[in-house]
Design an enzyme around this catalytic site. Structure first.
Site, mmCIF file in Angstrom:
data_model
loop_
_atom_site.group_PDB
_atom_site.id
_atom_site.type_symbol
_atom_site.label_atom_id
_atom_site.label_comp_id
_atom_site.label_asym_id
_atom_site.label_seq_id
_atom_site.Cartn_x
_atom_site.Cartn_y
_atom_site.Cartn_z
ATOM 1 N N LYS A 1 6.260 -4.208 -4.306
ATOM 2 C CA LYS A 1 7.691 -3.890 -4.322
ATOM 3 C C LYS A 1 8.327 -4.052 -2.955
ATOM 4 C CE LYS A 1 11.550 -2.595 -6.098
ATOM 5 N NZ LYS A 1 12.267 -3.671 -6.816
ATOM 6 N N ARG B 1 4.823 0.038 -6.298
ATOM 7 C CA ARG B 1 4.841 -0.770 -5.081
ATOM 8 C C ARG B 1 3.870 -1.939 -5.156
ATOM 9 N NH1 ARG B 1 6.805 2.310 -0.484
ATOM 10 N NH2 ARG B 1 5.608 0.939 0.844
ATOM 11 N N TRP C 1 -3.106 -2.631 -1.434
ATOM 12 C CA TRP C 1 -2.746 -3.991 -1.817
ATOM 13 C C TRP C 1 -3.502 -4.880 -0.835
ATOM 14 C CZ3 TRP C 1 0.158 -8.135 0.384
ATOM 15 C CH2 TRP C 1 0.612 -9.080 -0.535
ATOM 16 N N HIS D 1 18.739 -36.161 -8.152
ATOM 17 C CA HIS D 1 18.083 -36.550 -6.897
ATOM 18 C C HIS D 1 16.589 -36.250 -6.918
ATOM 19 C CE1 HIS D 1 21.980 -37.422 -5.230
ATOM 20 N NE2 HIS D 1 22.408 -36.188 -5.512
ATOM 21 N N LYS E 1 12.973 -14.824 -11.238
ATOM 22 C CA LYS E 1 12.659 -13.715 -12.144
ATOM 23 C C LYS E 1 11.667 -14.172 -13.201
ATOM 24 C CE LYS E 1 13.982 -11.276 -10.553
ATOM 25 N NZ LYS E 1 14.385 -10.455 -9.471
ATOM 26 N N CYS F 1 0.821 -1.209 0.000
ATOM 27 C CA CYS F 1 0.000 0.000 0.000
ATOM 28 C C CYS F 1 0.856 1.261 0.000
ATOM 29 C CB CYS F 1 -0.860 0.027 1.250
ATOM 30 S SG CYS F 1 -1.811 -1.461 1.476
ATOM 31 N N GLU G 1 17.792 -17.389 -8.698
ATOM 32 C CA GLU G 1 17.359 -16.029 -9.023
ATOM 33 C C GLU G 1 16.751 -15.981 -10.434
ATOM 34 O OE1 GLU G 1 16.699 -13.459 -7.588
ATOM 35 O OE2 GLU G 1 16.775 -11.876 -9.079
ATOM 36 N N ASN H 1 -1.695 2.166 5.983
ATOM 37 C CA ASN H 1 -0.829 1.067 5.524
ATOM 38 C C ASN H 1 -0.528 0.191 6.726
ATOM 39 O OD1 ASN H 1 -0.678 2.290 3.070
ATOM 40 N ND2 ASN H 1 1.497 2.811 3.191
ATOM 41 N N GLY H 2 -0.415 -1.103 6.520
ATOM 42 C CA GLY H 2 -0.089 -1.995 7.640
ATOM 43 C C GLY H 2 -1.271 -2.889 7.966
ATOM 44 N N GLU I 1 8.129 -14.736 -11.585
ATOM 45 C CA GLU I 1 7.386 -13.591 -11.046
ATOM 46 C C GLU I 1 6.865 -12.647 -12.120
ATOM 47 O OE1 GLU I 1 9.503 -10.975 -8.340
ATOM 48 O OE2 GLU I 1 11.353 -11.308 -9.423
HETATM 49 C C1 F6R Z 1 12.069 -10.303 -6.588
HETATM 50 C C2 F6R Z 1 11.957 -9.348 -5.516
HETATM 51 C C3 F6R Z 1 11.680 -9.836 -4.141
HETATM 52 C C4 F6R Z 1 12.514 -9.034 -3.125
HETATM 53 C C5 F6R Z 1 12.123 -9.417 -1.697
HETATM 54 C C6 F6R Z 1 12.976 -8.696 -0.689
HETATM 55 O O1 F6R Z 1 12.343 -9.678 -7.786
HETATM 56 O O2 F6R Z 1 12.075 -8.169 -5.733
HETATM 57 O O3 F6R Z 1 11.935 -11.188 -4.019
HETATM 58 O O4 F6R Z 1 13.861 -9.278 -3.364
HETATM 59 O O5 F6R Z 1 10.781 -9.099 -1.476
HETATM 60 O O6 F6R Z 1 12.887 -7.318 -0.831
HETATM 61 P P1 F6R Z 1 13.942 -6.340 -0.221
HETATM 62 O O7 F6R Z 1 15.227 -6.535 -0.915
HETATM 63 O O8 F6R Z 1 13.375 -4.974 -0.449
HETATM 64 O O9 F6R Z 1 14.048 -6.675 1.245
#
Ligand code: F6R
Length: 607
Positions: free
Chosen positions: A602, A27, A73, A503, A484, A2, A480, A99-100, A487
């Site tokens: 985000k 976000r 959100w 395995h 990517k 949010c 990773e 927010n929260g 997501e």
């Molecule tokens: C993936 C992504 C998330 C963040 C995770 C941690 O692309 O962005 O997996 O890496 O939510 O976020 P931070 O680094 O802000 O603690």
């Protein structure tokens, strides 16, 4: 997650709020709303969906001289118009954004419901507006102060009252809130990007602090109404950094920015003469660093993958036992904290609830926690016992790319400094520095292959399952790469150590499950080639990222992306680039919303 914006000033409030909300879109959200006031006439507009739908409600009108706005959100109650913020009190006099999460909202609601009052939404927020109305005796600040101690959970709130036009009261406990100071205008926001177009003077609230703003001033105070003198800080980001600048998506821009962002992460932090690294922000004397017997890196998602690589490198170079832990898990495993262990949290946003709570748990047990964050002034940056900024510039796309390579760069400088205090020779230290310094050039050369990677995405984007496979330091890169891809394209992908496929995961291999192999020219190359052959024998399609000149790989894989040669430990920086581009182009081909993938946010400020 949010987002909050608030405005009091001489500009039309609806314009400032909508622009601020637009800047917060990155976000992640599923509904948005504003409430603007002209004197004591409030207009509330909210809508499920994107800001453009809210814009349509506003139309060509410019409304109000103060107001609050929100991107939601969904947590409590589905994403619909009713649950969208702002929320109002029973009479409509109090309007609030939040927010929260309020954990005791159900209990609080019951008290009102038992006296026959009716709530409009299923949210945990609406009840706060009811409570503030109930507590209101002619002074909004006092009413908010009275209500806050009754709330259990986390909040960043902004509240207005019809009897006090032109005033917004904000409060923070666990969800960021920043005040922006202009000339005859004041702003409130959950994130500086919302106000950067108007001011660079900011005051960051801490937990337990409140603020009250009008167009001509502000007051920061605590729950007992004691004034708190806060420092005005300069926002270091530029407006152009949060714009697309000719790229189609922020993610694309941020992938390309890695040429510069990587160097910013180690600039001024490498010393060739002593062949070591220096991270001043750690606030640790050399003898304290020398006393470290164990390193634990805590993080989530992409940052966790960077942490895994960092831990591997620290152990390899500095010979200090090091491990990476998921912040969401370490917090609840009652970790053993020893005086000679050093803890790091890695977080792009500096607001991730899991990571913040892991840090606090270690600190509660007396451990020292250092932070690696990108967002200046973020909660983790302020609460850690020392730390280093990544300087990657704002990362707007939900999927993290440039922050990952900057996290790596800082972790490499850290590993180098710890190693040079111990067993690493000047020659080997210098080799690492030289290899770091030529990374931007090598990254540029990979970016020149964008057309080739886009063509591969065209060929493969219709497959529904992928494996990403690597070994050693490139195993977290495989994880990773898979993250990517899933997501942003919603293609199912798993990242494994290539050695692990026999395995279990090899059972998935057939002509419909391509494997994306990371094959540097290191010690484990031949073993990875064996794994590739195992996949090929089962009719699995093979895409490989290999080192220029490695022609054997071209004979085995269906497709190869070549990257330049580098020092063995530097490959994660280069290997990750093709995986980012591949994910980006697959998502584009599938028509996905690349910068704001579904269900994601985000900065994840809830546990
Ligand atoms: C993936 C992504 C998330 C963040 C995770 C941690 O692309 O962005 O997996 O890496 O939510 O976020 P931070 O680094 O802000 O603690």
């Amino acid at each position: 997650m949010c987002g909050i914006v608030g405005y009091c000033g001489y500009r039309p409030a609806s314009v400032v709020l909508l622009e601020g909300l637009k800047r917060l879109e990155y976000r992640g959200y599923d509904s948005a709303g504003i409430c603007v006031g002209t004197g004591n006439k409030f207009e509330l507009l909210k809508k499920r969906g994107k800001i453009r739908e809210l814009n349509e409600l506003v139309g060509k009108r410019t409304l109000g001289d103060f107001g609050i706005g929100h991107t939601r959100w969904a947590t409590h109650g589905e994403a619909n118009d009713r649950n969208a913020h702002p929320h109002t009190s029973a009479s409509g006099d109090v309007v609030l954004v939040h927010n929260g999460i309020i954990e005791n909202y159900a209990e609080l609601k019951k008290e009102f419901e038992s006296s026959g009052q009716i709530f409009q939404s299923e949210t945990d927020t609406e009840v706060i507006a009811f409570m503030i109305e109930d507590a209101y005796k002619g002074n909004l600040e006092n009413a908010v102060r009275e209500v806050l101690p009754l709330l259990k959970g986390t909040y960043g709130i902004a509240v207005i009252h019809k009897n006090e036009p032109g005033k917004i009261v904000g409060a923070r406990n666990g969800s960021p809130l920043v005040l922006g100071i202009g000339e005859h205008e004041m702003f409130l926001a959950s994130d500086v990007t919302a106000i950067l177009a108007y001011t660079k003077d900011a005051v960051y609230l801490n937990d337990g602090e409140l603020v009250s703003i009008t167009k001509d001033g502000y007051r920061t105070f605590d729950i007992n109404d004691t004034i708190i003198q806060k420092q005005v800080e300069q926002i270091s980001w530029e407006l152009e950094q949060i714009e697309k600048r000719g790229f189609k998506h922020f993610m694309q821009k941020e992938i390309h920015e890695q040429v510069e962002s990587i160097s910013r992460a180690f600039q001024g932090r490498l010393n060739k003469e002593s062949a070591t690294g220096h991270l001043g922000g750690l606030n640790m004397l050399p003898n304290e660093l020398l006393g470290v017997r164990r390193v634990i890196i805590m993080a989530a998602g992409t940052s966790y993958h960077a942490g895994m690589i960092g831990a591997y490198l620290i152990e390899k170079l500095a010979r200090i036992p090091a491990s990476a832990e998921l912040s969401s898990e370490i917090r609840y495993k009652n970790p053993v904290v020893e005086h000679d262990s050093l803890y790091f949290v890695v977080s792009q946003s500096g607001e991730t609830a899991d990571t913040l709570q892991a840090m606090r748990e270690i600190q509660r047990k007396g451990g020292k926690v250092l932070g690696l964050c990108n967002v200046v002034g973020s909660t983790i940056a302020r609460e850690s016992d020392g730390g280093v900024y990544l300087h990657s510039g704002p990362e707007i796309a939900v999927a993290s790319t440039k922050a990952f390579t900057s996290q790596l760069a800082v972790l490499y400088v850290l590993a180098l400094s710890l190693a040079r205090m111990r067993h690493l020779s000047i020659e080997d230290g210098l080799k690492i520095i030289n290899a770091l310094e030529v990374l931007p050039e090598k990254i540029s050369s990979i970016l020149k292959q964008t057309a080739h990677i886009e063509a591969l995405a065209e060929k493969y984007h219709r497959y529904e399952n992928f494996l990403f496979l690597g070994r050693g330091m490139n195993y977290p890169v495989a994880m990773e790469g898979a993250l990517k891809l899933k997501e942003i394209s919603y293609i199912h992908a798993e990242g494994y150590s290539a050695a692990e496929i026999k395995h279990g995961p090899i059972a998935l291999i057939n002509e419909n499950t391509p494997s994306f192999f990371l094959v540097p020219d290191d010690l484990l190359r031949d073993k990875v080639i064996t794994n590739m052959k195992e996949v090929k024998a089962r009719k699995g399609k093979l895409i490989a990222v290999a080192v220029e000149g490695d022609l054997e790989i071209a004979g085995i894989a269906d497709d190869v992306i070549y990257i330049p040669h580098t020092e063995e430990i530097m490959y994660p920086f280069l290997m990750v680039l093709p995986t980012q581009l591949f994910a980006y182009y697959c998502a584009i081909k599938l028509g996905r919303d690349v910068d704001q993938p579904r269900n994601l946010a985000k900065s994840v400020t809830v546990e």
